[in-house]
Design an enzyme around this catalytic site. Structure first.
Site, PDB file in Angstrom:
ATOM      1  N   HIS A 195       7.416 -27.001  10.776  1.00 52.07           N
ATOM      2  CA  HIS A 195       8.828 -27.343  10.557  1.00 52.07           C
ATOM      3  C   HIS A 195       9.195 -28.722  11.114  1.00 52.07           C
ATOM      4  O   HIS A 195       9.811 -29.532  10.442  1.00 52.07           O
ATOM      5  CB  HIS A 195       9.740 -26.306  11.218  1.00 52.07           C
ATOM      6  CG  HIS A 195       9.452 -24.899  10.811  1.00 52.07           C
ATOM      7  ND1 HIS A 195       9.149 -24.554   9.526  1.00 52.07           N
ATOM      8  CD2 HIS A 195       9.429 -23.742  11.523  1.00 52.07           C
ATOM      9  CE1 HIS A 195       8.952 -23.246   9.457  1.00 52.07           C
ATOM     10  NE2 HIS A 195       9.112 -22.735  10.658  1.00 52.07           N
TER      11      HIS A 195
ATOM     12  N   ARG B 115       0.817  -1.223   0.000  1.00 49.78           N
ATOM     13  CA  ARG B 115       0.000   0.000   0.000  1.00 49.78           C
ATOM     14  C   ARG B 115       0.847   1.269   0.000  1.00 49.78           C
ATOM     15  O   ARG B 115       0.414   2.296  -0.486  1.00 49.78           O
ATOM     16  CB  ARG B 115      -0.922   0.011   1.227  1.00 49.78           C
ATOM     17  CG  ARG B 115      -2.039  -1.013   1.169  1.00 49.78           C
ATOM     18  CD  ARG B 115      -2.707  -1.131   2.506  1.00 49.78           C
ATOM     19  NE  ARG B 115      -1.693  -1.389   3.545  1.00 49.78           N
ATOM     20  CZ  ARG B 115      -1.950  -1.470   4.833  1.00 49.78           C
ATOM     21  NH1 ARG B 115      -3.160  -1.311   5.273  1.00 49.78           N
ATOM     22  NH2 ARG B 115      -0.975  -1.712   5.699  1.00 49.78           N
TER      23      ARG B 115
HETATM   24  P1  NAP Z   1       5.198  -7.175   7.670  1.00 50.09           P
HETATM   25  O1  NAP Z   1       6.584  -6.725   7.923  1.00 50.09           O
HETATM   26  O2  NAP Z   1       4.108  -6.699   8.563  1.00 50.09           O
HETATM   27  O3  NAP Z   1       4.851  -6.763   6.167  1.00 50.09           O
HETATM   28  C1  NAP Z   1       3.566  -6.854   5.647  1.00 50.09           C
HETATM   29  C2  NAP Z   1       3.582  -6.360   4.221  1.00 50.09           C
HETATM   30  O4  NAP Z   1       2.241  -6.393   3.719  1.00 50.09           O
HETATM   31  C3  NAP Z   1       4.059  -4.929   4.072  1.00 50.09           C
HETATM   32  O5  NAP Z   1       4.769  -4.804   2.869  1.00 50.09           O
HETATM   33  C4  NAP Z   1       2.759  -4.140   3.985  1.00 50.09           C
HETATM   34  O6  NAP Z   1       3.032  -2.946   3.322  1.00 50.09           O
HETATM   35  C5  NAP Z   1       1.906  -5.118   3.182  1.00 50.09           C
HETATM   36  N1  NAP Z   1       0.468  -4.934   3.362  1.00 50.09           N
HETATM   37  C6  NAP Z   1      -0.221  -4.869   4.526  1.00 50.09           C
HETATM   38  N2  NAP Z   1      -1.525  -4.713   4.277  1.00 50.09           N
HETATM   39  C7  NAP Z   1      -1.673  -4.691   2.931  1.00 50.09           C
HETATM   40  C8  NAP Z   1      -2.783  -4.541   2.061  1.00 50.09           C
HETATM   41  N3  NAP Z   1      -4.021  -4.394   2.522  1.00 50.09           N
HETATM   42  N4  NAP Z   1      -2.559  -4.580   0.735  1.00 50.09           N
HETATM   43  C9  NAP Z   1      -1.305  -4.728   0.236  1.00 50.09           C
HETATM   44  N5  NAP Z   1      -0.220  -4.866   1.015  1.00 50.09           N
HETATM   45  C10 NAP Z   1      -0.403  -4.835   2.347  1.00 50.09           C
HETATM   46  O7  NAP Z   1       5.084  -8.756   7.646  1.00 50.09           O
HETATM   47  P2  NAP Z   1       6.238  -9.807   7.319  1.00 50.09           P
HETATM   48  O8  NAP Z   1       6.971 -10.099   8.566  1.00 50.09           O
HETATM   49  O9  NAP Z   1       7.005  -9.357   6.141  1.00 50.09           O
HETATM   50  O10 NAP Z   1       5.394 -11.103   6.982  1.00 50.09           O
HETATM   51  C11 NAP Z   1       4.741 -11.304   5.733  1.00 50.09           C
HETATM   52  C12 NAP Z   1       4.176 -12.720   5.698  1.00 50.09           C
HETATM   53  O11 NAP Z   1       5.259 -13.630   5.836  1.00 50.09           O
HETATM   54  C13 NAP Z   1       3.214 -13.048   6.833  1.00 50.09           C
HETATM   55  O12 NAP Z   1       2.261 -13.979   6.376  1.00 50.09           O
HETATM   56  C14 NAP Z   1       4.114 -13.725   7.867  1.00 50.09           C
HETATM   57  O13 NAP Z   1       3.396 -14.585   8.703  1.00 50.09           O
HETATM   58  C15 NAP Z   1       5.041 -14.481   6.955  1.00 50.09           C
HETATM   59  N6  NAP Z   1       6.339 -14.807   7.553  1.00 50.09           N
HETATM   60  C16 NAP Z   1       7.201 -13.821   7.909  1.00 50.09           C
HETATM   61  C17 NAP Z   1       8.434 -14.161   8.453  1.00 50.09           C
HETATM   62  C18 NAP Z   1       9.436 -13.101   8.825  1.00 50.09           C
HETATM   63  O14 NAP Z   1      10.558 -13.467   9.201  1.00 50.09           O
HETATM   64  N7  NAP Z   1       9.112 -11.839   8.760  1.00 50.09           N
HETATM   65  C19 NAP Z   1       8.796 -15.520   8.627  1.00 50.09           C
HETATM   66  C20 NAP Z   1       7.888 -16.506   8.235  1.00 50.09           C
HETATM   67  C21 NAP Z   1       6.676 -16.132   7.699  1.00 50.09           C
HETATM   68  P3  NAP Z   1       2.082  -1.661   3.404  1.00 50.09           P
HETATM   69  O15 NAP Z   1       1.828  -1.385   4.845  1.00 50.09           O
HETATM   70  O16 NAP Z   1       2.869  -0.619   2.684  1.00 50.09           O
HETATM   71  O17 NAP Z   1       0.853  -2.014   2.667  1.00 50.09           O
END
Ligand code: NAP
Length: 484
Positions: free
Chosen positions: A240, A51
């Protein structure tokens, strides 16, 4: 030994959530490393979508920072970085809105491999899948990559599968479990099925028990609100550790082929017995050594969520009846280590008098740190003291054994993204596999919730709760020490 570089086909990869933590820490740096390594054809495009109001230059600046922070210096070649960044662009899109989708449509080329990485909260998966079709961006060949957690119980996993199935076939869906992308995890299959050595002994007749340990030193601080809803069982065991268990326990697939491998893993999950309450130990780390406890790191001061779990698991099939699998995982433990230890049974008859010196053969497969294998064997103690036995390790570090190329083992995410582009689903979980795993997990969680069980406290920096030691002691066995 130099690994062969076989470039993948030209692709367009859209990273939804391209500004998020996962994209910045793993996906973008991983793609850069593969670009640097020559796996990604220079005509491929990577399109970030989220976004935030950014333009292409703004997104490239973010990616540049991510590369500077998460790619090792020896791979940060300024020319390669510029060439890679030139392939990046950005589209501002709301997964729940209408703006931006037409722009995205113009960016994704027809005739190239198309992949859409859903690196956003799972609650948005359905919206993304729906809009990709509504705006005619995805086609029958497109692939979608979905992140964990895949549901929080059987019901939600089924609902997620159903929503994705409305727009994509199973062959198009890549459910990531990054553990499966680890070099050693794949080596488990190579060790078992590319050698004659172990497989004849790989059964309850010869294996006394198996220990699977995933120990972490980190706390849940910073992600307490997510973690507190999950706990170690949902966060680590259902996915895992279950995958590790499957790779250790499964029958040889007829071929190294996605469905053949996943069929065999599914059979293992279906053969898991329900776990008795006495065979489960849950723990929660408490404050100590100047560090906060779990209750300070989550939002609920009365939380009963476990940051540690140990389980004794039985597999009811011909191969494994009578061989327990002990699983344990936890946060804030004394060392960061992941390993699988296969302890073999005693020889049927000892010809040596030195019974005291005798120890079981143990095959340890280390996932981290220092990926490798260690086989403990008995030999004669050197010297003139008669026929006395001692145990020595046959130790192999993959990095050392493979020389230069062994130190350059790709990160799990890089490998998995390349597999998506190649269209190889072997290392991704199939929908029925995920559902079966939840089907086994749910009654265990419901059981302790119904009983109102509280997790046992354990000191931060320890090996976990005392009761976990008892879980093995009462069977006349003991856990391997947790150390790096
Ligand atoms: P995050 O840091 O909160 O990032 C979320 C992303 O989604 C941001 O780019 C956000 O950008 C975007 N977003 C949020 N609402 C949105 C919407 N309505 N439309 C379009 N984009 C939207 O989360 P994350 O840690 O990267 O995790 C992402 C996914 O990977 C999740 O399912 C999480 O469970 C999984 N995961 C993450 C990790 C990790 O190490 N981080 C590990 C395993 C799994 P904007 O706010 O600019 O929209």
């Amino acid at each position: 030994m130099v690994s062969r570089v076989i470039p993948v086909d030209v692709f367009d990869l859209v990273v939804f959530g391209g500004t998020g933590d996962l994209a910045q820490r793993k996906i973008i740096p991983g793609l850069y490393r593969r670009y640097w390594g020559g796996h990604i054809p220079p005509e491929s495009n990577i399109i970030g979508a989220a976004r935030s109001e950014l333009d292409d230059m703004g997104y490239r600046a973010l990616a540049r920072e991510a590369i500077a922070e998460y790619v090792s210096e020896d791979k940060r070649d300024p020319e390669v970085i510029e060439a890679f960044l030139a392939r990046l662009s950005y589209v501002a899109i709301d997964a729940k809105g209408t703006d931006g989708w037409d722009v995205l449509k113009t960016r994704v080329r027809k005739g190239t491999v198309q992949a859409f990485y859903f690196s956003v909260a799972p609650s948005l998966f359905g919206d993304l899948a729906e809009r990709l079709h509504l705006h005619e961006i995805a086609n029958a060949e497109s692939r979608i990559v979905v992140e964990k957690p895949f549901g929080r119980d059987l019901e939600s996993a089924k609902a997620l599968n159903a929503v994705l199935a409305q727009h994509f076939t199973e062959a198009q869906i890549y459910r990531i479990d990054h553990y499966l992308g680890k070099e050693t995890v794949q080596n488990l299959m190579a060790v078992r099925f590319a050698n004659i050595l172990f497989e004849p002994l790989w059964k309850s007749e010869y294996v006394d028990h198996v220990q699977i340990t995933v120990a972490e030193t980190v706390s849940v601080d910073g992600r307490g609100s997510y973690y507190d809803r999950a706990g170690a069982m949902r966060d680590m065991v259902q996915n895992h550790m279950m995958q590790l268990l499957c790779l250790i326990a499964m029958e040889p697939p007829y071929h190294f082929d996605p469905d053949a491998v996943r069929d065999e893993k599914l059979k293992v999950i279906r053969a898991l017995d329900p776990v008795l309450p006495d065979d489960i130990v849950r723990g929660q780390y408490q404050a100590g050594n100047g560090q906060g406890g779990y209750l300070e790191h989550c939002e609920d001061p009365a939380s009963k969520t476990e940051s540690y779990i140990a389980l004794k698991v039985h597999i009811s099939n011909w191969r494994w009846k009578g061989t327990p699998f002990y699983l344990r995982t936890g946060k804030r433990l004394r060392a960061r280590t992941s390993e699988i230890a296969i302890t073999f049974r005693e020889p049927p008859h000892s010809i040596f008098d030195d019974a005291e010196g005798w120890r079981e053969n143990v095959l340890v497969i280390r996932l981290q740190p220092n990926e490798g294998m260690n086989l403990k064997v008995m030999i004669k103690e050197p010297g003139p003291g008669g026929m006395r036995l001692t145990q020595v390790p046959l130790d192999m570090s993959f990095a050392e054994a493979l020389g230069e190329s062994g130190t350059d083992i790709p990160d799990a995410y890089e490998r998995l993204i390349m597999d998506v582009i190649r269209g190889n689903q072997t290392l991704f979980m199939r929908g029925d596999e995920v559902e079966a795993a939840w089907g086994w997990t749910d009654p265990i969680i419901e059981g302790w919730e119904k009983r109102g069980d509280k997790p046992m406290p354990y000191d931060a920096g320890s090996s976990g709760p005392e009761d976990a030691l008892m879980l093995m002691h009462r069977d006349g066995r003991r856990w391997r020490e947790i150390r790096e």
